[in-house]
Design a protein around this motif. Structure first.
Motif, PDB file in Angstrom:
ATOM      1  N   HIS A 100       0.870  -1.177   0.000  1.00 50.07           N
ATOM      2  CA  HIS A 100       0.000   0.000   0.000  1.00 50.07           C
ATOM      3  C   HIS A 100       0.907   1.226   0.000  1.00 50.07           C
ATOM      4  CE1 HIS A 100      -3.396  -2.664   0.914  1.00 50.07           C
ATOM      5  NE2 HIS A 100      -2.602  -3.246   1.803  1.00 50.07           N
TER       6      HIS A 100
ATOM      7  N   GLN B 238       0.930   4.435   0.023  1.00 48.79           N
ATOM      8  CA  GLN B 238       0.273   5.704   0.279  1.00 48.79           C
ATOM      9  C   GLN B 238       0.357   6.048   1.747  1.00 48.79           C
ATOM     10  OE1 GLN B 238      -1.966   3.029  -0.799  1.00 48.79           O
ATOM     11  NE2 GLN B 238      -3.532   2.911   0.787  1.00 48.79           N
TER      12      GLN B 238
ATOM     13  N   LEU C 221      -1.380   6.818   5.219  1.00 50.28           N
ATOM     14  CA  LEU C 221      -2.619   6.400   5.867  1.00 50.28           C
ATOM     15  C   LEU C 221      -3.489   7.628   6.110  1.00 50.28           C
ATOM     16  CD1 LEU C 221      -4.101   3.929   7.107  1.00 50.28           C
ATOM     17  CD2 LEU C 221      -3.132   4.619   9.313  1.00 50.28           C
ATOM     18  N   GLU C 222      -4.698   7.618   5.591  1.00 44.69           N
ATOM     19  CA  GLU C 222      -5.601   8.756   5.701  1.00 44.69           C
ATOM     20  C   GLU C 222      -6.931   8.322   6.315  1.00 44.69           C
ATOM     21  OE1 GLU C 222      -4.726  11.689   5.161  1.00 44.69           O
ATOM     22  OE2 GLU C 222      -3.112  11.717   3.676  1.00 44.69           O
TER      23      GLU C 222
ATOM     24  N   GLN D  36      -9.863   8.891   5.329  1.00 46.88           N
ATOM     25  CA  GLN D  36     -10.853   8.525   4.324  1.00 46.88           C
ATOM     26  C   GLN D  36     -10.804   7.047   3.950  1.00 46.88           C
ATOM     27  OE1 GLN D  36      -8.665  10.968   4.123  1.00 46.88           O
ATOM     28  NE2 GLN D  36      -9.824  12.892   4.015  1.00 46.88           N
ATOM     29  N   SER D  37      -9.634   6.405   4.113  1.00 45.97           N
ATOM     30  CA  SER D  37      -9.480   5.024   3.647  1.00 45.97           C
ATOM     31  C   SER D  37      -9.077   4.041   4.740  1.00 45.97           C
ATOM     32  CB  SER D  37      -8.419   4.976   2.537  1.00 45.97           C
ATOM     33  OG  SER D  37      -7.174   5.503   3.007  1.00 45.97           O
ATOM     34  N   ALA D  38      -8.805   4.522   5.951  1.00 45.97           N
ATOM     35  CA  ALA D  38      -8.219   3.666   6.987  1.00 45.97           C
ATOM     36  C   ALA D  38      -9.137   2.522   7.393  1.00 45.97           C
ATOM     37  CB  ALA D  38      -7.846   4.514   8.202  1.00 45.97           C
TER      38      ALA D  38
ATOM     39  N   GLN E 153     -11.669   1.074   5.831  1.00 45.77           N
ATOM     40  CA  GLN E 153     -11.827   0.097   4.752  1.00 45.77           C
ATOM     41  C   GLN E 153     -10.580  -0.769   4.602  1.00 45.77           C
ATOM     42  OE1 GLN E 153     -12.520   1.830   0.906  1.00 45.77           O
ATOM     43  NE2 GLN E 153     -12.910  -0.143  -0.081  1.00 45.77           N
ATOM     44  N   LEU E 154      -9.398  -0.146   4.703  1.00 50.12           N
ATOM     45  CA  LEU E 154      -8.148  -0.897   4.597  1.00 50.12           C
ATOM     46  C   LEU E 154      -8.013  -1.885   5.744  1.00 50.12           C
ATOM     47  CD1 LEU E 154      -5.347  -1.394   3.325  1.00 50.12           C
ATOM     48  CD2 LEU E 154      -4.487   0.513   4.717  1.00 50.12           C
TER      49      LEU E 154
ATOM     50  N   SER F 137     -10.230  -3.275   7.495  1.00 50.63           N
ATOM     51  CA  SER F 137     -11.239  -4.334   7.438  1.00 50.63           C
ATOM     52  C   SER F 137     -10.783  -5.528   6.618  1.00 50.63           C
ATOM     53  CB  SER F 137     -12.548  -3.771   6.874  1.00 50.63           C
ATOM     54  OG  SER F 137     -13.067  -2.746   7.704  1.00 50.63           O
ATOM     55  N   GLN F 138      -9.750  -5.349   5.804  1.00 53.82           N
ATOM     56  CA  GLN F 138      -9.261  -6.427   4.963  1.00 53.82           C
ATOM     57  C   GLN F 138      -8.291  -7.355   5.699  1.00 53.82           C
ATOM     58  OE1 GLN F 138      -7.625  -4.752   1.290  1.00 53.82           O
ATOM     59  NE2 GLN F 138      -9.038  -3.020   1.455  1.00 53.82           N
TER      60      GLN F 138
ATOM     61  N   ALA G 123      -9.489   4.038  13.883  1.00 53.82           N
ATOM     62  CA  ALA G 123      -9.892   3.213  12.739  1.00 53.82           C
ATOM     63  C   ALA G 123     -10.021   1.743  13.142  1.00 53.82           C
ATOM     64  CB  ALA G 123      -8.894   3.375  11.599  1.00 53.82           C
TER      65      ALA G 123
END
Length: 390
Positions: A115, A117, A119-120, A122-124, A126-127, A129-130, A150
């Motif tokens: 990954h 990028q 860590l933000e 907006q996406s933490a 969802q990330l 959860s995987q 998160a």
């Protein structure tokens, strides 16, 4: 605290993997089932730096099935003193790529998810959860609070570690832990410290080998959570002092009055690292390295005050600067030595600590004082690249 296994043993081992992991299989508490749990697990490591490096290597060696790495940074020479997953040959590469190469070279049976990028918010969620489990090896409070919140929203446990100079800390946080014993990072640190009182390793330094000690604890806790063996650090803070070679444990309890976490927020602002929306930091006069150089070349009488620690001053300094380390009486000493009318430019490594001293001087009535944007690092980058960066 003993917890049930986090991951079900849904994967099987090949003959080659049985040979590779045979020393695990011989341990009754781990055995074939425990090793299959490790292979079935998905673990996300935040930061391929000082703590992420040993944790990633040992988790890969242990046979974690899927290792995720999130890091937007590139390998720098200063990383190699402690970030042992990287090599001279990978300087300049993205850390996720450098780390993935080392993991594949160590254990080709591990799947690596990169990954690339920052860590933000907006996406933490969802990330996270995987994955089954998160490891937080970051070095700043804003990201730590983001990771914590998160994980709470995603319902995930995480292993946390922190290092500074000769001391390290580690614990496990899991809001939704079985048995109603959940804790999170806000139970340990309800509020962040002021930015000037929370230097990162890049400002305060760290003994490189300390990363191995705390990173190994983090990897151990991850394996224990996945397999359900031993007593986890949930509810305990482990503190390690490398100089005294002592380990201390402190019990953690739910913080009274802690509010439920229902959404992510602006963690830079929460930690005092940015001005609130719509507000400019205009009360801090600043000057760039190039502007300062132009003033000095024009013959203006500018007093340059370096407020860094002595160890930093010994590494590199701007020619002509005077050294007054930041402390409780720094502003008082500057006033006594130079007076309120002096034309002052303050600096530190990056500008955070000198900004704090400048505010103290403003409170004392100073009006002709500025902060060097980017500090010594900006001076080395823009004016005198022959000096060492650190």
């Amino acid at each position: 605290m003993k917890l049930p296994p986090l991951v079900a043993a849904v994967s099987s081992l090949s003959n080659e993997e049985i040979t590779r992991y045979s020393r695990h299989l011989l341990i009754p508490d781990v055995g074939l089932e425990g090793q299959c749990r490790l292979k079935s697990s998905k673990v996300l490591v935040i930061g391929a730096g000082g703590l992420g490096s040993p944790a990633l290597l040992y988790l890969a060696a242990a046979g974690i099935g899927t290792l995720g790495i999130i890091d937007f940074d590139r390998v720098d020479e200063s990383n190699l003193q402690r970030q042992v997953i990287h090599r001279v040959a990978t300087v300049g590469q993205l850390k996720v790529d450098s780390a993935a190469e080392a993991i594949h070279a160590l254990n080709p049976y591990v799947k690596v998810e990169r990954h690339e990028q920052r860590l933000e918010p907006q996406s933490a969620v969802q990330l996270f959860s995987q994955y089954d489990l998160i490891l937080d090896g970051t070095d700043n409070f804003a990201t730590r609070y983001l990771v914590n919140d998160a994980c709470v929203l995603a319902g995930k446990p995480y292993v946390w570690g922190s290092i500074f100079r000769f001391e390290g800390q580690a614990s496990v946080f899991w809001e939704d832990a079985p048995g109603g014993v959940g804790l999170n990072y806000r139970d340990l640190y309800p509020e962040p410290p002021p930015p000037e009182l929370a230097p990162s390793c890049s400002e305060g330094g760290v003994l490189g080998i300390l990363c191995a000690s705390i990173g190994a604890i983090m990897a151990t806790e991850a394996i224990k959570l996945i397999t359900g063996i031993g007593d986890s650090l949930l509810g305990r803070l482990m503190v390690y002092d490398a100089l005294d070679m002592t380990y201390r444990q402190m019990p953690l309890r739910r913080s009274p009055g802690r509010q439920p976490i229902t959404a992510l927020s602006d963690y830079q602002a929460f930690c005092g690292l940015s001005a609130p929306q719509g507000v400019q930091d205009s009360d801090i006069p600043s000057i760039s390295a190039r502007q300062l150089q132009a003033l000095r070349e024009s013959g203006q009488n500018v007093l340059l005050i370096d407020v860094r620690d002595r160890a930093e001053w010994d590494i590199v300094r701007i020619h002509g600067a005077q050294h007054l380390p930041k402390g409780p009486k720094t502003a008082e000493l500057i006033e006594a030595r130079f007076g309120k009318q002096a034309n002052l430019v303050l600096h530190c490594k990056t500008g955070v600590r000198s900004k704090a001293v400048l505010r103290e001087l403003q409170a004392r009535g100073f009006s002709n004082v500025r902060n060097l944007e980017g500090g010594v690092l900006a001076w080395v980058r823009d004016i005198d690249p022959a000096l060492p960066a650190y």
